[in-house]
Each structure stands twice: as C-alpha cells, then as structure tokens.
Motif scaffolding. Structure first.
Motif, PDB file in Angstrom:
ATOM      1  N   ASP A  32       4.129 -28.156 -39.762  1.00  0.00           N
ATOM      2  CA  ASP A  32       3.539 -27.817 -38.474  1.00  0.00           C
ATOM      3  C   ASP A  32       4.569 -27.089 -37.627  1.00  0.00           C
ATOM      4  OD1 ASP A  32       1.588 -27.682 -36.579  1.00  0.00           O
ATOM      5  OD2 ASP A  32       1.868 -29.715 -35.823  1.00  0.00           O
ATOM      6  N   GLY A  33       4.172 -26.021 -37.011  1.00  0.00           N
ATOM      7  CA  GLY A  33       5.051 -25.267 -36.137  1.00  0.00           C
ATOM      8  C   GLY A  33       4.248 -24.704 -34.980  1.00  0.00           C
ATOM      9  N   VAL A  34       4.944 -24.240 -33.966  1.00  0.00           N
ATOM     10  CA  VAL A  34       4.276 -23.730 -32.774  1.00  0.00           C
ATOM     11  C   VAL A  34       3.386 -22.541 -33.132  1.00  0.00           C
ATOM     12  CG1 VAL A  34       4.647 -22.711 -30.502  1.00  0.00           C
ATOM     13  CG2 VAL A  34       6.127 -24.558 -31.286  1.00  0.00           C
ATOM     14  N   ASN A  35       3.927 -21.582 -33.894  1.00  0.00           N
ATOM     15  CA  ASN A  35       3.144 -20.393 -34.242  1.00  0.00           C
ATOM     16  C   ASN A  35       1.956 -20.750 -35.128  1.00  0.00           C
ATOM     17  OD1 ASN A  35       4.909 -18.803 -32.807  1.00  0.00           O
ATOM     18  ND2 ASN A  35       6.133 -18.260 -34.576  1.00  0.00           N
ATOM     19  N   LEU A  36       2.172 -21.611 -36.106  1.00  0.00           N
ATOM     20  CA  LEU A  36       1.082 -22.004 -36.991  1.00  0.00           C
ATOM     21  C   LEU A  36      -0.014 -22.699 -36.201  1.00  0.00           C
ATOM     22  CD1 LEU A  36      -0.128 -22.246 -39.822  1.00  0.00           C
ATOM     23  CD2 LEU A  36       1.138 -24.382 -40.073  1.00  0.00           C
ATOM     24  N   ARG A  37       0.371 -23.592 -35.312  1.00  0.00           N
ATOM     25  CA  ARG A  37      -0.615 -24.315 -34.503  1.00  0.00           C
ATOM     26  C   ARG A  37      -1.404 -23.335 -33.635  1.00  0.00           C
ATOM     27  NH1 ARG A  37      -3.435 -28.199 -35.326  1.00  0.00           N
ATOM     28  NH2 ARG A  37      -1.634 -29.077 -36.306  1.00  0.00           N
ATOM     29  N   ALA A  38      -0.714 -22.357 -33.013  1.00  0.00           N
ATOM     30  CA  ALA A  38      -1.396 -21.368 -32.178  1.00  0.00           C
ATOM     31  C   ALA A  38      -2.349 -20.521 -33.018  1.00  0.00           C
ATOM     32  CB  ALA A  38      -0.375 -20.489 -31.463  1.00  0.00           C
ATOM     33  N   ASP A  39      -1.901 -20.108 -34.210  1.00  0.00           N
ATOM     34  CA  ASP A  39      -2.756 -19.313 -35.092  1.00  0.00           C
ATOM     35  C   ASP A  39      -3.984 -20.103 -35.533  1.00  0.00           C
ATOM     36  OD1 ASP A  39      -0.956 -17.235 -34.857  1.00  0.00           O
ATOM     37  OD2 ASP A  39      -0.003 -17.605 -36.798  1.00  0.00           O
ATOM     38  N   LEU A  40      -3.789 -21.360 -35.850  1.00  0.00           N
ATOM     39  CA  LEU A  40      -4.929 -22.196 -36.246  1.00  0.00           C
ATOM     40  C   LEU A  40      -5.901 -22.376 -35.091  1.00  0.00           C
ATOM     41  CD1 LEU A  40      -3.333 -24.941 -38.505  1.00  0.00           C
ATOM     42  CD2 LEU A  40      -5.026 -23.239 -39.168  1.00  0.00           C
ATOM     43  N   ASP A  41      -5.385 -22.509 -33.872  1.00  0.00           N
ATOM     44  CA  ASP A  41      -6.256 -22.632 -32.704  1.00  0.00           C
ATOM     45  C   ASP A  41      -7.098 -21.372 -32.519  1.00  0.00           C
ATOM     46  OD1 ASP A  41      -5.299 -25.172 -32.240  1.00  0.00           O
ATOM     47  OD2 ASP A  41      -3.893 -24.554 -30.655  1.00  0.00           O
ATOM     48  N   VAL A  42      -6.465 -20.199 -32.723  1.00  0.00           N
ATOM     49  CA  VAL A  42      -7.194 -18.930 -32.596  1.00  0.00           C
ATOM     50  C   VAL A  42      -8.283 -18.840 -33.667  1.00  0.00           C
ATOM     51  CG1 VAL A  42      -6.972 -16.425 -32.873  1.00  0.00           C
ATOM     52  CG2 VAL A  42      -5.325 -17.673 -31.483  1.00  0.00           C
ATOM     53  N   LEU A  43      -7.923 -19.159 -34.914  1.00  0.00           N
ATOM     54  CA  LEU A  43      -8.908 -19.106 -36.000  1.00  0.00           C
ATOM     55  C   LEU A  43     -10.040 -20.103 -35.776  1.00  0.00           C
ATOM     56  CD1 LEU A  43      -6.610 -18.808 -39.144  1.00  0.00           C
ATOM     57  CD2 LEU A  43      -8.095 -17.040 -38.186  1.00  0.00           C
ATOM     58  N   THR A  44      -9.696 -21.290 -35.329  1.00  0.00           N
ATOM     59  CA  THR A  44     -10.708 -22.316 -35.100  1.00  0.00           C
ATOM     60  C   THR A  44     -11.700 -21.847 -34.048  1.00  0.00           C
ATOM     61  OG1 THR A  44      -9.107 -24.031 -35.671  1.00  0.00           O
ATOM     62  CG2 THR A  44     -11.062 -24.745 -34.490  1.00  0.00           C
ATOM     63  N   ALA A  45     -11.195 -21.245 -32.978  1.00  0.00           N
ATOM     64  CA  ALA A  45     -12.081 -20.741 -31.930  1.00  0.00           C
ATOM     65  C   ALA A  45     -12.889 -19.542 -32.431  1.00  0.00           C
ATOM     66  CB  ALA A  45     -11.260 -20.357 -30.708  1.00  0.00           C
ATOM     67  N   ALA A  46     -12.240 -18.632 -33.163  1.00  0.00           N
ATOM     68  CA  ALA A  46     -12.919 -17.421 -33.620  1.00  0.00           C
ATOM     69  C   ALA A  46     -14.043 -17.737 -34.603  1.00  0.00           C
ATOM     70  CB  ALA A  46     -11.921 -16.462 -34.264  1.00  0.00           C
ATOM     71  N   TYR A  47     -13.810 -18.666 -35.482  1.00  0.00           N
ATOM     72  CA  TYR A  47     -14.816 -19.005 -36.480  1.00  0.00           C
ATOM     73  C   TYR A  47     -15.728 -20.141 -36.020  1.00  0.00           C
ATOM     74  CZ  TYR A  47     -11.968 -16.142 -39.603  1.00  0.00           C
ATOM     75  OH  TYR A  47     -11.276 -15.118 -40.176  1.00  0.00           O
ATOM     76  N   ARG A  48     -15.520 -20.589 -34.807  1.00  0.00           N
ATOM     77  CA  ARG A  48     -16.307 -21.700 -34.234  1.00  0.00           C
ATOM     78  C   ARG A  48     -16.327 -22.891 -35.188  1.00  0.00           C
ATOM     79  NH1 ARG A  48     -19.746 -17.193 -32.696  1.00  0.00           N
ATOM     80  NH2 ARG A  48     -19.491 -16.840 -30.466  1.00  0.00           N
ATOM     81  N   ALA A  49     -15.149 -23.174 -35.747  1.00  0.00           N
ATOM     82  CA  ALA A  49     -15.008 -24.276 -36.697  1.00  0.00           C
ATOM     83  C   ALA A  49     -14.804 -25.581 -35.944  1.00  0.00           C
ATOM     84  CB  ALA A  49     -13.834 -24.020 -37.623  1.00  0.00           C
ATOM     85  N   GLU A  50     -15.205 -26.658 -36.554  1.00  0.00           N
ATOM     86  CA  GLU A  50     -15.009 -27.967 -35.937  1.00  0.00           C
ATOM     87  C   GLU A  50     -13.571 -28.437 -36.061  1.00  0.00           C
ATOM     88  OE1 GLU A  50     -17.777 -30.996 -37.023  1.00  0.00           O
ATOM     89  OE2 GLU A  50     -19.446 -29.584 -37.076  1.00  0.00           O
ATOM     90  N   ARG A  51     -12.948 -28.113 -37.191  1.00  0.00           N
ATOM     91  CA  ARG A  51     -11.573 -28.558 -37.436  1.00  0.00           C
ATOM     92  C   ARG A  51     -10.718 -27.363 -37.830  1.00  0.00           C
ATOM     93  NH1 ARG A  51     -11.973 -32.549 -42.151  1.00  0.00           N
ATOM     94  NH2 ARG A  51     -13.050 -30.745 -42.964  1.00  0.00           N
ATOM     95  N   PRO A  52      -9.411 -27.423 -37.520  1.00  0.00           N
ATOM     96  CA  PRO A  52      -8.519 -26.335 -37.934  1.00  0.00           C
ATOM     97  C   PRO A  52      -8.517 -26.144 -39.452  1.00  0.00           C
ATOM     98  CG  PRO A  52      -7.407 -27.760 -36.358  1.00  0.00           C
ATOM     99  CD  PRO A  52      -8.716 -28.401 -36.685  1.00  0.00           C
ATOM    100  N   GLU A  53      -8.694 -27.232 -40.211  1.00  0.00           N
ATOM    101  CA  GLU A  53      -8.705 -27.132 -41.664  1.00  0.00           C
ATOM    102  C   GLU A  53      -9.854 -26.252 -42.151  1.00  0.00           C
ATOM    103  OE1 GLU A  53      -8.751 -30.008 -39.990  1.00  0.00           O
ATOM    104  OE2 GLU A  53      -6.847 -30.967 -40.452  1.00  0.00           O
ATOM    105  N   ASP A  54     -11.017 -26.375 -41.470  1.00  0.00           N
ATOM    106  CA  ASP A  54     -12.169 -25.563 -41.851  1.00  0.00           C
ATOM    107  C   ASP A  54     -11.896 -24.084 -41.593  1.00  0.00           C
ATOM    108  OD1 ASP A  54     -13.510 -27.909 -42.523  1.00  0.00           O
ATOM    109  OD2 ASP A  54     -14.420 -28.082 -40.526  1.00  0.00           O
TER     110      ASP A  54
END
Length: 118
Positions: A64-86
């Motif tokens: 886990d890192g700051v950049n990875l967490r931020a990127d996952l947050d962006v992807l989660t919002a963009a894909y309207r996913a329930e979880r970052p893993e999705d």
C-alpha cells in the motif's frame, strides 16, 4: 528457581559470553554451582522445524502506498465500483484485453507479410 530453569539460564548466559563468576553473581549462586550446571547440563535440544507457512489465497498482494491508494480511489470512482479490488480487477482485465488485441494485430500483420513474400 528450579534447577532445570537455572541450567537453561546458565547455558544461555554462557553462550552470550559471560564467565562462570559473572553468571554466579547474576544468579546469586556459587561458581561451583554454575560449573556443575554447565557440566551436568543436558545436550541442547534440537530446534524444531518451523511450521510451514499457510498457503496464501489466490490473489494479488501489493504494498500500500499513497500513489497506489489515490489511483485506486480514482479507478473506484470512475468505474463506480463498490470496492477498490473490483476496480483494480476491471482495470487489469481492460489492460490485458488491449495487449491481446495488439498481439493479435501484430501476428496477423506478420502472417500477411510472410504470405506476400512467398
């Protein structure tokens, strides 16, 4: 303290480089007692084999890192996913599909080129 416990402690302190006189002073016993404990000490126990690590569940582990967490947050919002893993799973599938299309296109182009030179 029991004799068995004292023998273990004496053996440990000896391994750490303490003299019998230092050990005797530390434990509050005579030097003869320390010497006797060293002479009568049972052979060291064979260390047990460590238990094998439990199998890791199938999956992808990333630090886990700051950049990875931020990127996952962006992807989660963009894909309207329930979880970052999705979101990560979807992004990986999309990237792999693009690579597969590229490989197929290159293979097809190579095959056309080889057919034209025959």
């Amino acid at each position: 303290m029991s004799r068995a416990t004292r023998r273990i402690i004496v053996a440990h302190l000896t391994e750490r480089g303490m003299s019998p006189a230092e050990i005797a002073a530390e434990l509050g016993v005579s030097r003869d007692t320390v010497r006797r404990d060293l002479t009568d000490a049972p052979p060291p126990a064979v260390p047990a084999e460590p238990e094998p690590a439990p199998p890791v569940a199938a999956g992808l582990l990333l630090p886990d890192g700051v950049n990875l967490r931020a990127d996952l947050d962006v992807l989660t919002a963009a894909y309207r996913a329930e979880r970052p893993e999705d979101a990560a799973r979807f992004a990986i599938h999309q990237a792999a599909a693009g690579v597969r299309r590229y490989w197929r296109a290159r293979t097809a182009a190579r095959q056309r080129s080889e057919a034209a030179t025959r």
